[in-house]
Design a protein around this motif. Structure first.
Motif: not given
Length: 190
Positions: A104-124, A133-141
């Motif tokens: 699953f690709r993570l993009r710059v900024g906020k990535n929402v993970l979950g089962t909802a269809a509107d999540c950036d990473v949709v899981l079953t 959960a969210t994975i956030r990439y900002e300022g190199g972290e």
């Protein structure tokens, strides 16, 4: 409009897990589909980025009881989330469960993970919350944050509300373990 189409597809995917097809890349498809819409979408996005314009290649989508329907992706692009257009900065690779082997690709900024269809990473997974959960990439972290999920978020076998991520960390959501991958942060691990 994009979410409406996803909402039409989701019942077919949930209902037809055992009787569905699987494309060469491991995506579960409805039995009536001849072409994987996920792979096709990625091909079209790559063609558009390379200057192909992305005009006429249709994407098959199921419509209730009528087999395959055709949709033009250029029409969908107007409603798609901006996160899909962002620069890829990291990946999650599923190590087990229904998504084993998928990345699953993570993009710059906020990535929402979950089962909802509107999540950036949709899981079953039944133990994963709609917005887990969210994975956030900002300022190199990179930082993962639990969104008050029912079953928690774990990093390297420790429950975490917020945690800074580095390459090769193991993230567990529900019953699925993921390996976090990012070239930019490899040198931080000693």
């Amino acid at each position: 409009m994009f979410l409406q189409i996803v909402d039409r597809i989701l019942p077919f995917l949930k209902r037809g897990k055992k009787e569905g097809k699987v494309c060469p890349n491991g995506h579960v498809m409805h039995p009536s589909w001849d072409v994987c819409p996920y792979c096709l979408e990625m091909q079209q996005m790559m063609a558009m980025q390379q200057g192909g314009g992305g005009g006429g290649m249709p994407m098959p989508m199921p419509s209730a009881g009528q087999g395959t329907a055709m949709v033009n992706l250029s029409d969908l692009g107007k409603g798609a989330k901006d996160a899909r257009k962002g620069e890829v900065c990291g990946w999650l690779v599923a190590l087990n469960g229904q998504h084993k082997g998928e990345d699953f690709r993570l993009r710059v900024g906020k990535n929402v993970l979950g089962t909802a269809a509107d999540c950036d990473v949709v899981l079953t997974d039944k133990k994963i919350s709609r917005k887990h959960a969210t994975i956030r990439y900002e300022g190199g972290e990179f930082q993962i944050a639990d969104l008050d999920s029912s079953n928690g978020t774990f990093v390297n076998d420790e429950k975490a509300q917020k945690h800074d991520l580095i390459d090769n960390d193991i993230i567990k959501l529900g019953d699925i373990e993921f390996e976090f991958k990012c070239r930019a942060l490899r040198e931080k691990r000693d």
